[in-house]
Design an enzyme around this catalytic site. Structure first.
Site, PDB file in Angstrom:
ATOM      1  N   GLN A  83      34.332 -47.166   7.450  1.00 51.86           N
ATOM      2  CA  GLN A  83      34.834 -46.423   8.717  1.00 51.86           C
ATOM      3  C   GLN A  83      36.091 -47.323   9.480  1.00 51.86           C
ATOM      4  O   GLN A  83      35.659 -48.312   9.968  1.00 51.86           O
ATOM      5  CB  GLN A  83      33.715 -46.351   9.739  1.00 51.86           C
ATOM      6  CG  GLN A  83      32.421 -45.729   9.033  1.00 51.86           C
ATOM      7  CD  GLN A  83      32.749 -44.064   8.902  1.00 51.86           C
ATOM      8  OE1 GLN A  83      33.081 -43.392   9.786  1.00 51.86           O
ATOM      9  NE2 GLN A  83      32.614 -43.981   7.630  1.00 51.86           N
TER      10      GLN A  83
ATOM     11  N   ARG B 117      32.180 -45.491  15.775  1.00 49.07           N
ATOM     12  CA  ARG B 117      33.832 -45.391  15.617  1.00 49.07           C
ATOM     13  C   ARG B 117      34.141 -44.396  14.634  1.00 49.07           C
ATOM     14  O   ARG B 117      33.310 -43.995  13.820  1.00 49.07           O
ATOM     15  CB  ARG B 117      34.363 -46.800  15.501  1.00 49.07           C
ATOM     16  CG  ARG B 117      34.009 -47.281  14.035  1.00 49.07           C
ATOM     17  CD  ARG B 117      34.720 -48.923  14.039  1.00 49.07           C
ATOM     18  NE  ARG B 117      34.713 -49.166  12.864  1.00 49.07           N
ATOM     19  CZ  ARG B 117      33.610 -49.946  12.098  1.00 49.07           C
ATOM     20  NH1 ARG B 117      32.428 -50.085  12.748  1.00 49.07           N
ATOM     21  NH2 ARG B 117      33.540 -50.216  10.776  1.00 49.07           N
TER      22      ARG B 117
ATOM     23  N   ALA C 137      28.264 -39.388  17.431  1.00 50.03           N
ATOM     24  CA  ALA C 137      28.635 -39.534  15.984  1.00 50.03           C
ATOM     25  C   ALA C 137      30.178 -39.767  15.918  1.00 50.03           C
ATOM     26  O   ALA C 137      30.875 -39.688  16.883  1.00 50.03           O
ATOM     27  CB  ALA C 137      28.246 -38.415  14.963  1.00 50.03           C
ATOM     28  N   HIS C 138      30.659 -40.122  14.671  1.00 46.82           N
ATOM     29  CA  HIS C 138      31.792 -40.537  14.560  1.00 46.82           C
ATOM     30  C   HIS C 138      32.808 -39.420  14.677  1.00 46.82           C
ATOM     31  O   HIS C 138      32.561 -38.155  14.261  1.00 46.82           O
ATOM     32  CB  HIS C 138      32.204 -41.268  13.315  1.00 46.82           C
ATOM     33  CG  HIS C 138      31.887 -40.662  11.885  1.00 46.82           C
ATOM     34  ND1 HIS C 138      32.100 -41.026  10.886  1.00 46.82           N
ATOM     35  CD2 HIS C 138      31.068 -39.421  11.538  1.00 46.82           C
ATOM     36  CE1 HIS C 138      31.394 -40.230   9.907  1.00 46.82           C
ATOM     37  NE2 HIS C 138      30.941 -39.275  10.514  1.00 46.82           N
ATOM     38  N   ASN C 139      34.003 -39.504  15.405  1.00 45.49           N
ATOM     39  CA  ASN C 139      35.185 -38.707  15.596  1.00 45.49           C
ATOM     40  C   ASN C 139      34.845 -37.516  16.323  1.00 45.49           C
ATOM     41  O   ASN C 139      35.601 -36.379  16.543  1.00 45.49           O
ATOM     42  CB  ASN C 139      35.565 -37.961  14.029  1.00 45.49           C
ATOM     43  CG  ASN C 139      36.211 -39.123  13.126  1.00 45.49           C
ATOM     44  OD1 ASN C 139      35.569 -39.654  12.260  1.00 45.49           O
ATOM     45  ND2 ASN C 139      37.205 -39.644  13.619  1.00 45.49           N
TER      46      ASN C 139
END
Lengths: 311, 311, 311
Positions: free
Chosen positions: B183, B203, B224-226
């Site tokens: 990530q 991240r 969660a990511h994004n």
């Protein structure tokens, strides 16, 4: 693995207030499941469903109910309540790997404005902020944060990663975004309460959040500000109770369930897993709101049908 | 318990931009609920449902709406928005148990590759990894982990046990099991954001996860990511938002709810508790997907009926 | 932000076992999303849905499938599995901000009765209690608590705030309230397991809780005592699995879902998000139990209809 202790079956009968059928002098050195029992093991049968498992069981003794028809393959402890006897045996066979003497770890950070009782254990990296009162025989595991205005009564067990007494989620909407409502209340935890790993319980906005005596909470549970949770309630993992809800005694709730805020729930209510309670409950009993799981294909049909009713 | 401060009602009116009806010189030394008010208390009425509670109320003054028909039993502060006035009073009556001067606790571990602004508080046992930027007036409570590539803008409040900037859940299936996708992105948190206890925000995989200005998150929330979460959104406890979902401004979501990944949600959407959003939303409004809770017996019938529709 | 590395496209093809179409000498210095790519970027196309995004893409090279019809606007890496190639590239472009040498942070508290393998990283404020065994190449992030009787096999990655090996939720009801059942078992975690932030996994009551090789868990997941979770299972955030449930290989579960206790789930089962599994599953396949979300008005009608079926 833990070392084993050794007792005669007669000694265990005496300690658990049960009756030996078979050889009282039989040596028992561990407590085991039926499947993994071996010579020297004591195990227990609490569900007739597992009766056939005894066929291959190697245990030296088995805890059974008073009604159980014993044979001479095993020695038995006959008990009014085999599951409770198992609980008692678990305490007898518990192996303390390290010194039992409770201690306050040197890495714990404790406010000078808080008080700590006798025989209290505070694990590594615990933070205890101001205006807290930790009574006798409380055990606080590693990495917990006891933020502010928290009173924990005697004989409580707090598992790692818990956050107790954090700010309740209170904000007033305004033209310039949310305005925080400072949380001026406290959190009162009764006696003999156990709180699982990584739970969060907020302190009250003005009055206190209250967890009454004998409550048991599993892991990752959220309890909001000004909730009152009645005596001897038991809540499974990953549940959430919203703000200002008042719940009676002996409440039970399965995992992943919730109760909305500002509700009143009477004594002796049991809520299924993955269920949301949206209204007051005045009648004791079992409440369930699980959407049944199906194959993806069948669920799609049911789902379309449900939506059709809303049109 | 906290010490009390003392003000005249006139002073409080001035500080909160409200109007006194009654005795401006009346002394007020605490903010209280209607039920627990006593002489010297100021309380507030924001819901007509609680009007009858005033009958036994012992408060010296009450915050009410402009429309409220006052009588001479109490002194009043008349407000355009009594709940917002309550929020302002909560700040006035907040008692700081310990020095207000923000500080970085000596037990905090902070990467040399990260920067810390002015007037930042970092609590005990906080970890801040590399490439992080903590701006002015940020308050990070005990036992938080700010893992990597995290930027926290000014005036944010992070409650204990939060994990910010952890690896997103990204894996490519292969014949030899899952292969981790490193990530490489970051996490950007806007101004005036509050994040509750034990939350986790990952991240981004390549680009950044973004929490916009003015967002408020309750406890035990996963983002969660994004994910991009719009300005002034408010999310209740135990919710989860899956990866790459983009959410507009003023999003609100009740507890135990979720949004699937890779969705787009427009501005001004409100989601009920215990509800899952599975599709894009282009229309502002209220969305609910609660399976109604019933007695176990009734639920069983409804459940069989629902499954029948899938056959 | 991270510094960039630089490679030729030919070097990347060699490292990822892919084929260059275009200029092998093209310099690549970062991995990027299609939208944010610039000169020097390599990106990837795994979903035809995003094909049109290439129109404005500034990348120097794109990872595509073998079947992709390339043109001469870009350089390409043709791959059997573009998503897996992306995973490999993520490792190549990962920038290590701080020394890679694993280390045990001085603030970590580790029982003398536990053993730590080679090349193990233990972050700040980690607690490791007695009878634990941490094998080689395990990475434990900050603020984790590894309570007791936990074995972590090689190459595992544990994110911050996890509690592993905590007491299972075991109590026997009695006339004097709940009696705690001491949890005498352990927790065994296989190889190549990744556990997300703020998860909790309890150790067994008598036998062990087991997380098999290759399992990946997202954040805020609860796994109860004596669960057995099969190889290469993947569980999304905020799920809970209740006690003694045995789950086969390659189990997958969307976020906010759960499995009741004492169930058996066969291999290759996939469970949707926000779904509760209440029965054994003997057939591989997809199972879903989402209550569809609707506008509040439509939901109210559907909800009344569902309740009518229970009367």
């Amino acid at each position: 693995m833990p070392k084993h202790k050794s007792f005669t079956l007669g000694e265990l009968a005496k300690a658990t207030n049960t009756e030996v059928v078979g050889n009282s002098d039989c040596h028992i050195n561990n407590l085991s499941t039926i499947d993994n029992a071996s010579e020297g093991s004591i195990t227990f049968l609490t569900n007739k469903k597992y009766l056939h498992s005894l066929d291959n069981c190697m245990a030296s003794a088995i805890v059974v109910s008073k009604e159980f028809k014993e044979d001479n393959r095993f020695n038995f402890l006959k008990s009014e309540d085999p599951y409770l006897t198992y609980a008692k045996l678990s305490k007898i066979f518990k192996y303390e790997e390290e010194s039992l003497s409770p201690s306050i770890h040197e890495s714990a950070v404790i406010s000078e404005l808080s008080s700590i009782g006798n025989n209290v254990h505070i694990g590594p990296n615990v933070f205890i902020g101001p205006n807290c009162s930790i009574k006798d025989n409380v055990f606080i595991h590693a990495n917990c944060s006891i933020v502010k205005n928290v009173s924990i009564s005697s004989n409580c067990l707090i598992h790692p990663g818990c956050v107790l007494g954090s700010d309740g989620f209170g904000f007033a909407p305004s033209q310039n975004g949310y305005v925080k409502i400072e949380q001026l209340g406290g959190l009162k935890i009764g006696k003999n309460v156990e709180i699982g790993a990584n739970c969060s319980i907020d302190r009250g906005a003005l009055d206190d959040t209250e967890i009454k005596d004998g409550v048991i909470l599993d892991n990752l549970i959220h309890i909001a500000h000004n909730v009152i949770l009645g005596e001897d309630s038991a809540i499974a993992a990953s549940c959430a109770i919203a703000g200002s809800t008042k719940i009676g005694k002996n409440f039970r709730m399965g995992g992943l369930s919730g109760v909305l805020g500002h509700l009143e729930i009477c004594d002796d209510v049991s809520v299924g897993a993955h269920t949301l309670i949206t209204k007051d409950i005045q009648e004791p009993g079992d409440y369930v709101g699980i959407m049944p799981a199906q194959s993806h294909k069948n669920w799609a049909k049911s789902s379309v049908f449900i939506k059709k009713q809303g049109k």
